[in-house]
Scaffold this motif. Structure first.
Motif, PDB file in Angstrom:
ATOM      1  N   ARG A 175       0.813  -1.220   0.000  1.00  5.07           N
ATOM      2  CA  ARG A 175       0.000   0.000   0.000  1.00  5.07           C
ATOM      3  C   ARG A 175       0.844   1.267   0.000  1.00  5.07           C
ATOM      4  O   ARG A 175       0.450   2.284   0.580  1.00  5.07           O
ATOM      5  N   ALA A 176       1.962   1.252  -0.661  1.00  7.32           N
ATOM      6  CA  ALA A 176       2.872   2.402  -0.629  1.00  7.32           C
ATOM      7  C   ALA A 176       2.194   3.664  -1.156  1.00  7.32           C
ATOM      8  O   ALA A 176       2.389   4.754  -0.600  1.00  7.32           O
ATOM      9  N   ASP A 177       1.393   3.531  -2.205  1.00  7.36           N
ATOM     10  CA  ASP A 177       0.730   4.716  -2.758  1.00  7.36           C
ATOM     11  C   ASP A 177      -0.244   5.325  -1.754  1.00  7.36           C
ATOM     12  O   ASP A 177      -0.334   6.550  -1.617  1.00  7.36           O
ATOM     13  N   GLN A 178      -0.952   4.493  -1.016  1.00  4.28           N
ATOM     14  CA  GLN A 178      -1.881   5.000  -0.002  1.00  4.28           C
ATOM     15  C   GLN A 178      -1.136   5.628   1.167  1.00  4.28           C
ATOM     16  O   GLN A 178      -1.595   6.615   1.748  1.00  4.28           O
ATOM     17  N   VAL A 179       0.002   5.049   1.520  1.00  2.00           N
ATOM     18  CA  VAL A 179       0.798   5.603   2.617  1.00  2.00           C
ATOM     19  C   VAL A 179       1.279   7.005   2.254  1.00  2.00           C
ATOM     20  O   VAL A 179       1.175   7.941   3.049  1.00  2.00           O
ATOM     21  N   TRP A 180       1.803   7.165   1.038  1.00  2.00           N
ATOM     22  CA  TRP A 180       2.300   8.475   0.615  1.00  2.00           C
ATOM     23  C   TRP A 180       1.174   9.485   0.482  1.00  2.00           C
ATOM     24  O   TRP A 180       1.348  10.671   0.805  1.00  2.00           O
ATOM     25  N   ALA A 181       0.011   9.047   0.012  1.00  2.00           N
ATOM     26  CA  ALA A 181      -1.140   9.951  -0.083  1.00  2.00           C
ATOM     27  C   ALA A 181      -1.573  10.401   1.315  1.00  2.00           C
ATOM     28  O   ALA A 181      -1.857  11.588   1.542  1.00  2.00           O
ATOM     29  N   ALA A 182      -1.617   9.486   2.252  1.00  2.08           N
ATOM     30  CA  ALA A 182      -1.988   9.831   3.626  1.00  2.08           C
ATOM     31  C   ALA A 182      -0.945  10.745   4.265  1.00  2.08           C
ATOM     32  O   ALA A 182      -1.294  11.671   5.004  1.00  2.08           O
TER      33      ALA A 182
ATOM     34  N   ARG B 298      -1.550  14.205   2.910  1.00  4.02           N
ATOM     35  CA  ARG B 298      -2.710  14.820   3.572  1.00  4.02           C
ATOM     36  C   ARG B 298      -2.350  15.273   4.988  1.00  4.02           C
ATOM     37  O   ARG B 298      -2.734  16.355   5.428  1.00  4.02           O
ATOM     38  N   HIS B 299      -1.635  14.431   5.687  1.00  6.16           N
ATOM     39  CA  HIS B 299      -1.237  14.753   7.053  1.00  6.16           C
ATOM     40  C   HIS B 299      -0.380  16.015   7.077  1.00  6.16           C
ATOM     41  O   HIS B 299      -0.604  16.917   7.912  1.00  6.16           O
ATOM     42  N   LEU B 300       0.602  16.101   6.194  1.00  3.20           N
ATOM     43  CA  LEU B 300       1.467  17.275   6.163  1.00  3.20           C
ATOM     44  C   LEU B 300       0.688  18.529   5.781  1.00  3.20           C
ATOM     45  O   LEU B 300       0.902  19.602   6.354  1.00  3.20           O
ATOM     46  N   TRP B 301      -0.225  18.408   4.822  1.00  2.00           N
ATOM     47  CA  TRP B 301      -1.041  19.545   4.416  1.00  2.00           C
ATOM     48  C   TRP B 301      -1.898  20.040   5.588  1.00  2.00           C
ATOM     49  O   TRP B 301      -1.960  21.237   5.867  1.00  2.00           O
ATOM     50  N   LEU B 302      -2.553  19.117   6.276  1.00  3.32           N
ATOM     51  CA  LEU B 302      -3.384  19.499   7.420  1.00  3.32           C
ATOM     52  C   LEU B 302      -2.548  20.098   8.548  1.00  3.32           C
ATOM     53  O   LEU B 302      -2.962  21.065   9.198  1.00  3.32           O
ATOM     54  N   SER B 303      -1.372  19.545   8.777  1.00  3.44           N
ATOM     55  CA  SER B 303      -0.496  20.071   9.824  1.00  3.44           C
ATOM     56  C   SER B 303      -0.034  21.482   9.497  1.00  3.44           C
ATOM     57  O   SER B 303      -0.035  22.367  10.362  1.00  3.44           O
TER      58      SER B 303
END
Length: 76
Positions: free
Chosen positions: A39-46, A49-54
């Protein structure tokens, strides 16, 4: 100062050992590594998102805190 250097040296040695073990594929069988590969693509997408929200939360907090701090500093 000597104790801090010893702790830093131990941390660097442990970190280097971890990197070497990972580099030689010693962790490839771990479920976490297997799941990451699947699930590397999902990990990088998450992560994105996490960095953007932070960063958005940091920007909002600075937008509120800096003017309030300035006002508090200026008021007698």
């Amino acid at each position: 100062a000597q104790g801090h250097r010893a702790k830093l040296a131990a941390l660097l040695v442990l970190g280097a050992g971890f990197v070497l073990l990972a580099g030689f594929g010693r962790f490839d069988g771990l479920s976490l590594a297997v799941e990451y590969r699947a699930r590397a693509d999902q990990v990088w997408a998450a992560l994105g998102r996490h960095l953007w929200l932070s960063l958005a939360a940091l920007a909002l907090s600075l937008a509120v805190a800096v003017p309030l701090a300035w006002l508090a500093f200026r008021s007698p």
